[in-house]
Scaffold this active site. Structure first.
Site, mmCIF file in Angstrom:
data_model
loop_
_atom_site.group_PDB
_atom_site.id
_atom_site.type_symbol
_atom_site.label_atom_id
_atom_site.label_comp_id
_atom_site.label_asym_id
_atom_site.label_seq_id
_atom_site.Cartn_x
_atom_site.Cartn_y
_atom_site.Cartn_z
ATOM 1 N N TYR A 124 6.352 48.439 25.496
ATOM 2 C CA TYR A 124 7.133 49.402 24.724
ATOM 3 C C TYR A 124 7.728 48.738 23.494
ATOM 4 O O TYR A 124 7.704 47.505 23.358
ATOM 5 C CB TYR A 124 8.235 50.020 25.582
ATOM 6 N N LYS A 141 6.744 42.377 25.571
ATOM 7 C CA LYS A 141 7.735 43.459 25.722
ATOM 8 C C LYS A 141 7.220 44.474 26.732
ATOM 9 O O LYS A 141 6.812 45.594 26.413
ATOM 10 C CB LYS A 141 8.051 44.109 24.373
ATOM 11 N N GLU A 160 18.408 34.550 27.228
ATOM 12 C CA GLU A 160 18.792 35.683 26.377
ATOM 13 C C GLU A 160 19.565 36.680 27.225
ATOM 14 O O GLU A 160 19.712 36.500 28.432
ATOM 15 C CB GLU A 160 17.552 36.346 25.771
ATOM 16 N N LEU A 167 12.266 37.330 24.579
ATOM 17 C CA LEU A 167 11.596 38.268 23.689
ATOM 18 C C LEU A 167 11.986 37.881 22.265
ATOM 19 O O LEU A 167 13.169 37.688 21.968
ATOM 20 C CB LEU A 167 12.064 39.698 23.968
HETATM 21 N N1 PDD Z 1 15.672 45.568 23.884
HETATM 22 N N2 PDD Z 1 15.647 40.570 24.489
HETATM 23 C C1 PDD Z 1 15.326 41.558 25.359
HETATM 24 C C2 PDD Z 1 15.073 41.210 26.785
HETATM 25 C C3 PDD Z 1 15.229 42.878 24.894
HETATM 26 O O1 PDD Z 1 14.906 43.857 25.749
HETATM 27 C C4 PDD Z 1 15.506 43.165 23.520
HETATM 28 C C5 PDD Z 1 15.404 44.548 22.984
HETATM 29 C C6 PDD Z 1 15.844 42.096 22.683
HETATM 30 C C7 PDD Z 1 16.111 42.307 21.206
HETATM 31 O O2 PDD Z 1 14.928 42.677 20.515
HETATM 32 P P1 PDD Z 1 14.978 43.569 19.199
HETATM 33 O O3 PDD Z 1 15.864 42.869 18.238
HETATM 34 O O4 PDD Z 1 13.560 43.611 18.752
HETATM 35 O O5 PDD Z 1 15.514 44.913 19.598
HETATM 36 C C8 PDD Z 1 15.889 40.819 23.193
HETATM 37 C C9 PDD Z 1 15.438 46.942 23.491
HETATM 38 C C10 PDD Z 1 16.249 47.357 22.330
HETATM 39 C C11 PDD Z 1 15.597 47.836 24.713
HETATM 40 O O6 PDD Z 1 15.033 47.478 25.730
HETATM 41 O O7 PDD Z 1 16.253 48.869 24.628
#
Ligand code: PDD
Length: 286
Positions: A35, A149, A182, A207
């Protein structure tokens, strides 16, 4: 006028309320899918190119065929934004390996299934931005390919719930060597006492956030010191400043880790500057 929500499901725009997927979708049965969450600012997608690059990588790592070209995906995402009347919000895009009789190995002839939704999002709680938020730390119990992801988010779900029950905003996950990988849905950052910004390198333990990449670009452009390396919980607790980033929350100051104040317990000056820069970057998409 109240607009009823619309979802894109495999070639059709359907009423969000009645949109459904098949019970033998492999996303439902095996979490066999990927996703993206993309921010919408001023009705436009923010950093969509980078999200599509990451999506293509996630798909290829799992050997799922892209259901359509990037250009076509962009059209669907923009249409979802338009049909839902979203000015400030998010797009959620999910691709699974498709529908097939349940069997762990890849099906011979499943079509990848695509769902795209878009919704409005209230701006991040101004108090969280102004006063900062708390995080707890928890063991990282996830798999070894967190760079993908994937929609398989159970450890993240359990971790976020633990944070909520502890009255914290996020849980920072700790690997076997005591280092923070993270958050459950955000990347983790600290600022050292000599003013260097530190975030873990984009290895398979995290991620590679699109917000993370944008903030790294800002740091480079502004000439701040930085390092991409792991940092321990001990180092984080002794840091001058801390913050987290994601598409959904932008950049939020972290002012407590496991109940201990970070620095003087208030959002740090560099964190505040980076947040302003990042908000300007996101607004520039509009
Ligand atoms: N989550 N780390 C994890 C485990 C994440 O699920 C996300 C994003 C990030 C940050 O990635 P980005 O800057 O590309 O949003 C880091 C999304 C927003 C979610 O699952 O809702």
């Amino acid at each position: 006028m109240v607009m009823s929500r619309v979802a894109y499901v495999d070639g059709q725009y359907l009423s969000h309320r009645s949109a459904v997927v098949h019970i033998e979708d492999r996303g439902y049965q095996f979490a066999d899918g990927v996703y993206e969450v993309i921010a919408v600012a001023g009705g436009r997608l923010v950093d969509d190119e980078l999200h599509l690059v990451r999506l293509a990588r996630s798909l290829s790592e799992l050997r799922i065929t892209a259901p359509m070209s990037d250009a076509a995906l962009r059209i669907v995402m923009r249409e979802a934004v338009r049909r839902n009347g979203v000015r400030a919000g998010i797009v959620y895009l999910q691709i699974t390996r498709g529908v097939a009789r349940r069997d762990h190995a890849f099906p011979k002839s499943a079509q990848p299934a695509l769902v795209v939704t878009s919704r409005r999002k209230a701006p991040v709680d101004p108090r969280a931005a102004a006063d900062g938020i708390s995080v707890i730390t928890i063991p990282d119990i996830r798999w070894q390919r967190c760079d993908i992801k994937s929609i398989s988010l159970l450890p993240n779900v359990l971790g976020k719930q633990r944070a909520r029950e502890a009255g914290a905003y996020e849980a920072w996950q700790i690997d076997h060597q005591g280092r923070i990988s993270e958050g459950t849905s955000t990347n983790a950052w600290i600022v050292t006492s000599d003013g260097a910004v530190v975030t873990r390198q984009a290895d398979s333990a995290i991620l590679n956030g699109i917000t993370r990449l944008a903030v790294l670009d800002i740091i480079r452009a502004e000439g701040y010191g930085f390092a991409e390396r792991p940092f321990t919980v001990t180092e984080a607790k002794a840091a001058a400043e801390a913050f987290l980033t994601s598409t959904v929350v932008d950049l939020l100051p972290v002012v407590r880790i496991d109940g201990n104040p970070v620095g003087d317990g208030r959002p740090g000056p560099l964190t505040r500057r980076l947040r302003e820069h990042y908000l300007a970057h996101a607004a520039a998409a509009a």
